[in-house]
Design a protein around this motif. Structure first.
Motif, short mmCIF file in Angstrom:
data_model
loop_
_atom_site.label_atom_id
_atom_site.label_comp_id
_atom_site.label_asym_id
_atom_site.label_seq_id
_atom_site.Cartn_x
_atom_site.Cartn_y
_atom_site.Cartn_z
N TYR A 99 79.00 68.91 -8.14
CA TYR A 99 79.88 67.67 -8.48
C TYR A 99 79.48 66.44 -7.54
N PHE A 100 79.39 67.07 -6.13
CA PHE A 100 78.98 65.93 -5.22
C PHE A 100 77.65 65.31 -5.67
N GLN A 101 76.77 65.93 -5.73
CA GLN A 101 75.40 65.30 -6.05
C GLN A 101 75.53 64.38 -7.58
N ILE A 102 76.26 64.79 -8.43
CA ILE A 102 76.44 63.75 -9.50
C ILE A 102 77.07 62.35 -8.92
N ALA A 103 78.10 62.84 -8.23
CA ALA A 103 79.09 61.38 -7.72
C ALA A 103 77.99 60.75 -6.89
N VAL A 104 77.07 61.26 -5.96
CA VAL A 104 76.26 60.36 -5.25
C VAL A 104 75.40 59.65 -6.15
#
Length: 142
Positions: A99-104
Motif C-alpha cells: 500500500y505504501f508503494q502504491i501511495a508513493v
C-alpha cells in the motif's frame, strides 16, 4: 571735415555682407540608387530576423516535445508500477509495503487523494511506519 567725409565715403563704398550661416547643397545623382540598396538591405535584414526567430522557435519546440515525451514515458512507467503493486495488494492484504508503494507512486503522479487513501491503509496496518509518516507530512503540505 574732409576726414569725416572720406570715412563716410569708405563706408558707403563697402559692399553689404551677408551672414556666414549658409551651407552648400550638392546634388547627388546616385541618391535614388542608394535608396534602392537601402530598401533591399532592410528587406534582407527583416527576413534574416524572421528566419532566426523561426529557427529558435523550432529548436525550443523540439526540445519541449522531447521533454514531453520523457514525462509521458515516466507517467506510463508509474501507472504500470501501480498496476503491478495493486495486483500484489490482492494477494497480500495485510502487507504495509504494498500500500505504501502504491501511495508513493500516486503521489508522484499528483493523485494526492488516491495517495492519501493508500497511505491511510498503510498506517492502519502499521501506525508507526516512519516512511509513511514522512509521506503523510508531505501530503498535508499539498
Amino acid at each position: 571735415m574732409n576726414q569725416n567725409m572720406s570715412k563716410v565715403k569708405i563706408k558707403k563704398l563697402k559692399k553689404p555682407q551677408f551672414p556666414r550661416i549658409y551651407r552648400r547643397i550638392t546634388e547627388n545623382k546616385d541618391f535614388p540608387h542608394v535608396l534602392k540598396i537601402l530598401k533591399k538591405m532592410t528587406i534582407v535584414f527583416i527576413f534574416a530576423v524572421i528566419f532566426v526567430f523561426i529557427l529558435f522557435t523550432a529548436v525550443d519546440l523540439q526540445r519541449n516535445f522531447v521533454k514531453n515525451q520523457q514525462i509521458q514515458a515516466q507517467r506510463q512507467k508509474l501507472i504500470h508500477e501501480i498496476n503491478i503493486w495493486k495486483s500484489f495488494s490482492d494477494k497480500y492484504k495485510n502487507y504495509k509495503e504494498v500500500y505504501f508503494q502504491i501511495a508513493v507512486r500516486e503521489f508522484q503522479l499528483g493523485n494526492f487523494k488516491s495517495a492519501n487513501q493508500y497511505l491511510q491503509k498503510t498506517l492502519f496496518i502499521d501506525p508507526n511506519y516512519e516512511e509513511a509518516l514522512k509521506l503523510q507530512r508531505e501530503l498535508s503540505n499539498k
